[in-house]
Design a protein around this motif. Structure first.
Motif, PDB file in Angstrom:
ATOM      1  N   SER A  96      24.154  71.852  69.523  1.00 49.90           N
ATOM      2  CA  SER A  96      25.961  71.844  69.947  1.00 49.90           C
ATOM      3  C   SER A  96      26.293  70.781  69.391  1.00 49.90           C
ATOM      4  N   ARG A  97      27.411  70.438  69.393  1.00 49.22           N
ATOM      5  CA  ARG A  97      27.663  68.781  69.663  1.00 49.22           C
ATOM      6  C   ARG A  97      28.706  68.538  70.073  1.00 49.22           C
ATOM      7  N   ASP A  98      28.539  66.994  70.684  1.00 50.18           N
ATOM      8  CA  ASP A  98      29.619  66.341  71.378  1.00 50.18           C
ATOM      9  C   ASP A  98      30.521  65.276  70.357  1.00 50.18           C
ATOM     10  N   ASN A  99      32.066  66.071  70.309  1.00 47.25           N
ATOM     11  CA  ASN A  99      32.136  65.101  69.387  1.00 47.25           C
ATOM     12  C   ASN A  99      32.829  63.840  70.004  1.00 47.25           C
ATOM     13  N   ALA A 100      33.098  63.759  71.453  1.00 48.83           N
ATOM     14  CA  ALA A 100      32.880  62.746  71.404  1.00 48.83           C
ATOM     15  C   ALA A 100      32.067  61.478  72.071  1.00 48.83           C
ATOM     16  N   LYS A 101      31.233  62.091  71.972  1.00 46.64           N
ATOM     17  CA  LYS A 101      30.001  60.973  71.999  1.00 46.64           C
ATOM     18  C   LYS A 101      28.995  61.497  70.790  1.00 46.64           C
ATOM     19  N   ASN A 102      29.929  61.107  70.309  1.00 46.09           N
ATOM     20  CA  ASN A 102      29.723  61.275  68.400  1.00 46.09           C
ATOM     21  C   ASN A 102      27.971  61.822  68.540  1.00 46.09           C
ATOM     22  N   THR A 103      27.663  63.002  68.437  1.00 47.07           N
ATOM     23  CA  THR A 103      26.594  62.832  69.171  1.00 47.07           C
ATOM     24  C   THR A 103      25.803  64.479  68.966  1.00 47.07           C
ATOM     25  N   ALA A 104      25.004  65.084  68.204  1.00 43.10           N
ATOM     26  CA  ALA A 104      24.944  66.701  67.962  1.00 43.10           C
ATOM     27  C   ALA A 104      22.878  67.098  68.810  1.00 43.10           C
ATOM     28  N   TYR A 105      23.265  67.834  68.922  1.00 44.85           N
ATOM     29  CA  TYR A 105      22.023  68.022  70.016  1.00 44.85           C
ATOM     30  C   TYR A 105      21.077  69.365  69.243  1.00 44.85           C
ATOM     31  N   LEU A 106      19.673  69.603  69.502  1.00 46.06           N
ATOM     32  CA  LEU A 106      18.974  70.954  69.529  1.00 46.06           C
ATOM     33  C   LEU A 106      18.262  71.438  70.800  1.00 46.06           C
ATOM     34  N   GLN A 107      19.378  71.898  71.365  1.00 48.80           N
ATOM     35  CA  GLN A 107      18.112  72.298  72.500  1.00 48.80           C
ATOM     36  C   GLN A 107      17.209  74.080  72.362  1.00 48.80           C
ATOM     37  N   MET A 108      15.605  73.399  71.989  1.00 48.03           N
ATOM     38  CA  MET A 108      14.456  73.881  71.901  1.00 48.03           C
ATOM     39  C   MET A 108      14.001  74.741  72.995  1.00 48.03           C
ATOM     40  N   ASN A 109      13.525  75.711  73.357  1.00 50.07           N
ATOM     41  CA  ASN A 109      12.995  76.331  74.591  1.00 50.07           C
ATOM     42  C   ASN A 109      11.675  77.351  74.069  1.00 50.07           C
TER      43      ASN A 109
END
Length: 122
Positions: free
Chosen positions: A71-84
């Motif tokens: 996922s990404r949050d353009n307002a925070k300039n951050t991408a995420y990788l959730q690993m379950n």
């Protein structure tokens, strides 16, 4: 200059979860696809997931679909990788990368982070 900084790695037991973050600076984040790759000990770096800049469409390597979410949050300039449901074979250094196109190819990414270690114990 462009910087990508990963965080969130660590040691986790099999079956656990981690969320990796990739904080970007020095680029127009909303105009870049963001990808995650990983490199296990003794193996080549491989594609994990990518998210398009235009509509946040996502693509995954088939073996990880359903367990990993990018996922990404353009307002925070951050991408995420959730690993379950992590498995020992997920142990690797995880890298984020930025490029113009959301592809599986490393060559299509212009900027790379330094990587974050994920270790999954059995």
């Amino acid at each position: 200059q462009v910087q990508l900084v990963e965080s969130g790695g660590g040691l986790v037991q099999a079956g656990g979860s981690l969320r990796l973050s990739c904080a970007a600076s020095g680029l127009t984040f909303s105009s870049y696809a963001m990808g995650w790759f990983r490199q296990a000990p003794g193996k080549e770096r491989e594609f994990v997931a990518t998210i398009r800049w235009s509509d946040s469409a996502t693509y995954y390597t088939d073996s990880l679909k359903g367990r990993f979410t990018i996922s990404r949050d353009n307002a925070k300039n951050t991408a995420y990788l959730q690993m379950n449901s992590l498995k020992p074979e997920d142990t690797a250094v995880y890298y984020c990368a930025a490029g113009r196109w959301a592809t599986r190819r490393e060559d299509d990414y212009n900027y790379w982070g330094q990587g974050t270690q994920v270790t999954v114990s059995s």
